[in-house]
Write a protein that holds these residues in place. Sequence first.
Motif, PDB file in Angstrom:
ATOM      1  N   LEU A 243      71.197  22.896  -1.117  1.00  0.00           N
ATOM      2  CA  LEU A 243      69.767  22.610  -1.203  1.00  0.00           C
ATOM      3  C   LEU A 243      69.361  22.017  -2.544  1.00  0.00           C
ATOM      4  O   LEU A 243      68.262  21.475  -2.676  1.00  0.00           O
ATOM      5  CB  LEU A 243      68.955  23.876  -0.922  1.00  0.00           C
ATOM      6  N   SER A 244      70.203  22.145  -3.549  1.00  0.00           N
ATOM      7  CA  SER A 244      69.973  21.483  -4.831  1.00  0.00           C
ATOM      8  C   SER A 244      71.333  21.237  -5.468  1.00  0.00           C
ATOM      9  O   SER A 244      72.316  21.890  -5.117  1.00  0.00           O
ATOM     10  CB  SER A 244      69.089  22.323  -5.757  1.00  0.00           C
ATOM     11  N   VAL A 245      71.372  20.287  -6.390  1.00  0.00           N
ATOM     12  CA  VAL A 245      72.635  19.888  -7.011  1.00  0.00           C
ATOM     13  C   VAL A 245      72.643  20.346  -8.457  1.00  0.00           C
ATOM     14  O   VAL A 245      71.690  20.081  -9.198  1.00  0.00           O
ATOM     15  CB  VAL A 245      72.834  18.369  -6.931  1.00  0.00           C
ATOM     16  N   PRO A 246      73.701  21.043  -8.897  1.00  0.00           N
ATOM     17  CA  PRO A 246      73.762  21.497 -10.294  1.00  0.00           C
ATOM     18  C   PRO A 246      73.678  20.324 -11.275  1.00  0.00           C
ATOM     19  O   PRO A 246      74.163  19.234 -10.999  1.00  0.00           O
ATOM     20  CB  PRO A 246      75.125  22.189 -10.378  1.00  0.00           C
TER      21      PRO A 246
ATOM     22  N   PRO B  52      62.485  17.792  -9.107  1.00  0.00           N
ATOM     23  CA  PRO B  52      61.791  19.074  -9.194  1.00  0.00           C
ATOM     24  C   PRO B  52      62.412  20.108  -8.259  1.00  0.00           C
ATOM     25  O   PRO B  52      63.276  19.786  -7.431  1.00  0.00           O
ATOM     26  CB  PRO B  52      60.385  18.710  -8.700  1.00  0.00           C
ATOM     27  N   GLY B  53      61.919  21.337  -8.396  1.00  0.00           N
ATOM     28  CA  GLY B  53      62.263  22.357  -7.412  1.00  0.00           C
ATOM     29  C   GLY B  53      61.673  21.990  -6.056  1.00  0.00           C
ATOM     30  O   GLY B  53      60.648  21.311  -5.968  1.00  0.00           O
ATOM     31  N   THR B  54      62.348  22.421  -4.994  1.00  0.00           N
ATOM     32  CA  THR B  54      61.864  22.146  -3.639  1.00  0.00           C
ATOM     33  C   THR B  54      61.772  23.437  -2.839  1.00  0.00           C
ATOM     34  O   THR B  54      62.493  24.410  -3.113  1.00  0.00           O
ATOM     35  CB  THR B  54      62.790  21.171  -2.896  1.00  0.00           C
ATOM     36  N   LEU B  55      60.891  23.448  -1.830  1.00  0.00           N
ATOM     37  CA  LEU B  55      60.830  24.507  -0.838  1.00  0.00           C
ATOM     38  C   LEU B  55      61.421  23.946   0.441  1.00  0.00           C
ATOM     39  O   LEU B  55      61.070  22.834   0.860  1.00  0.00           O
ATOM     40  CB  LEU B  55      59.382  24.957  -0.624  1.00  0.00           C
TER      41      LEU B  55
ATOM     42  N   PRO C 124      58.907  18.985  -2.039  1.00  0.00           N
ATOM     43  CA  PRO C 124      59.083  19.115  -3.491  1.00  0.00           C
ATOM     44  C   PRO C 124      57.870  19.789  -4.130  1.00  0.00           C
ATOM     45  O   PRO C 124      56.746  19.721  -3.609  1.00  0.00           O
ATOM     46  CB  PRO C 124      59.206  17.662  -3.968  1.00  0.00           C
ATOM     47  N   ASN C 125      58.098  20.443  -5.262  1.00  0.00           N
ATOM     48  CA  ASN C 125      56.989  20.919  -6.087  1.00  0.00           C
ATOM     49  C   ASN C 125      56.074  19.712  -6.308  1.00  0.00           C
ATOM     50  O   ASN C 125      56.527  18.657  -6.765  1.00  0.00           O
ATOM     51  CB  ASN C 125      57.530  21.414  -7.421  1.00  0.00           C
ATOM     52  N   PRO C 126      54.775  19.803  -5.976  1.00  0.00           N
ATOM     53  CA  PRO C 126      53.894  18.633  -6.111  1.00  0.00           C
ATOM     54  C   PRO C 126      54.029  17.956  -7.469  1.00  0.00           C
ATOM     55  O   PRO C 126      54.039  18.621  -8.514  1.00  0.00           O
ATOM     56  CB  PRO C 126      52.504  19.224  -5.903  1.00  0.00           C
ATOM     57  N   ALA C 127      54.122  16.636  -7.454  1.00  0.00           N
ATOM     58  CA  ALA C 127      54.405  15.869  -8.663  1.00  0.00           C
ATOM     59  C   ALA C 127      53.312  15.974  -9.702  1.00  0.00           C
ATOM     60  O   ALA C 127      53.563  15.756 -10.895  1.00  0.00           O
ATOM     61  CB  ALA C 127      54.632  14.395  -8.295  1.00  0.00           C
TER      62      ALA C 127
ATOM     63  N   CYS D 256      55.413  22.744 -19.470  1.00  0.00           N
ATOM     64  CA  CYS D 256      55.276  22.743 -18.015  1.00  0.00           C
ATOM     65  C   CYS D 256      56.474  22.072 -17.348  1.00  0.00           C
ATOM     66  O   CYS D 256      56.943  21.012 -17.779  1.00  0.00           O
ATOM     67  CB  CYS D 256      53.984  22.034 -17.608  1.00  0.00           C
ATOM     68  N   VAL D 257      56.974  22.707 -16.281  1.00  0.00           N
ATOM     69  CA  VAL D 257      58.107  22.209 -15.506  1.00  0.00           C
ATOM     70  C   VAL D 257      57.789  22.396 -14.026  1.00  0.00           C
ATOM     71  O   VAL D 257      57.125  23.368 -13.645  1.00  0.00           O
ATOM     72  CB  VAL D 257      59.404  22.978 -15.849  1.00  0.00           C
ATOM     73  N   LEU D 258      58.265  21.477 -13.205  1.00  0.00           N
ATOM     74  CA  LEU D 258      58.063  21.573 -11.762  1.00  0.00           C
ATOM     75  C   LEU D 258      59.239  22.335 -11.154  1.00  0.00           C
ATOM     76  O   LEU D 258      60.258  21.749 -10.776  1.00  0.00           O
ATOM     77  CB  LEU D 258      57.935  20.179 -11.151  1.00  0.00           C
TER      78      LEU D 258
END
Length: 529
Positions: A367-370, A399-402, A417-420, A435-437
């Motif tokens: 679901l995400s790539v290191p 960004p992080g995703t759901l 994705p976490n809203p841009a 701040c980080v997404l």
Amino acid sequence: MRRARGWLVLLSAAVLLGGAVSASASEDERARPGDWPSWQGDLAGSRFNGAEDRITPETVGGLKLKWAFAYPKTGAWVKSQPAVVGDDVFFGGPDARFYAVDARNGQLKWQFDLTSVGPAPMDGVAFNGATGPAVAEGKVFFGDSRGYAYALDQRTGELIWAVDTEDHPRGWHTSSPLYHQGRIYLGASSAEHGGGPDYPCCTFRGHVDSLDAKTGELIWRYYTVPEPQAVGTWPSGATRYEPSGAGVWGSPVIDAETGTLFVGTGQNYSGNGGDFDTLLALDAIDGTLRWKQQVTDVDSWRDLCNVPDSAGYCPGLQDGTALDFDLGASPNLFPVQGRTLVGVGQKSGVYHAFDARTGEVRWRRQLSVPSPLGGATGLQWGSSYDGERLYAASYFAGPGTLNAMDPATGEVVWTTPNPADGCDWGGAAAHPDQCVLAHTPAVTSTPGLVYEGSTDGKMRIYSAETGEVLWEYDTVRDFAGANGLTGCGGSISGNGGAVVANGTLYVQTGYEPMYPSEHGNVLLAFDLP
């Protein structure tokens, strides 16, 4: 609106408490459908409240702030996910106090000072309070960041027992307890990975404990690594021990039908050995191993791995095995074609699904790539299962995703994705350097809705069907607390996630990264007018 399958509805309504209730607990002390009495939500770790019928896809847009509870400013993260039983909300603050407040108005019912129990922690080890609690038998159970486990009277806050479960000076609890049939189950992790060049790294051994809920007596313990041995010195001359670590950061779940306890472990701090990065299936009665799945071949990581020119203290930097790829999330149990599967997210970004009886791999999904951040890009704390889909969120994934997944195959149904614009508005906009997404918290769900907060300070609720954002609220602002203090929100808290109980949404806010404020952080409660 979708309906949860009968298997999940029964879990949410019948065993939401996490096991049988003592006959000594009065009816108003017992968890009922609609309550949220443990970190996991139920024995199976669904983090799904199937009884919630007020907050729906049709009404969610009307959620308003009901009350705030503010903490003194300590500089520590707020991390204790609340438990809700009836009109009582139980949680720990970053001020080393444990609270019970009225769910209707946030007014204090009682508080307990954790520093009244035992000695202070070792120098350099943070003491910012309690884990998320579990409520059962008329008691409130939780651990703390010194390695103590507690049972308080649910009505009065009086101490019933407290036990030091950790003989290592840097041991602590980030795992929240699970109650089942008169026992408490929780894991132990530690701050030892934070030792500097002169620290004799490392001697901590991760473990899973089963405690008697009435007395706190240890019934069994499962260590995740053998006793570390001195094997030489670090470049500073400090003694080098290995293997060590494999802390249990996340919270356990239980398959009540088979009496199997499932919990994940973290990386080695030094050396290579033991049950690191492993999903354990243990006999809940005696703690013996039924099966295990180790999902990383080698993974030895400590904080010095983030320091330039630290290869001498982090051997994995040279061969690429300093990964920090914990199974730090709480597992989920869910049925597929007549079999029970157990799934768990990893900080590598992979969600793994195994046959709960045999440990056989059924599917895996990336679901995400290191990235250079390693495990910080992946899946942390926990996912949710609503009877139809699995929901997992990624952390610093740029960004992080759901994500919503099909539990039978792991196929991704939707990704949001976490809203841009998350760092462009609200209180976080004043702090672009921080701040980080990214998604820190565990995911939560109710019929038709998925709940996930962000490091941009926004709490969001998504459509379970499409992943569309249906509601969001900026917490990086000042709040007048019902307890007379002024508080300020921030990154939505990890070590747990949103709690939805009896028509109210509860959110702890104030986690890493911390947004500058003259005030401490807050617990927020939202409901429908």
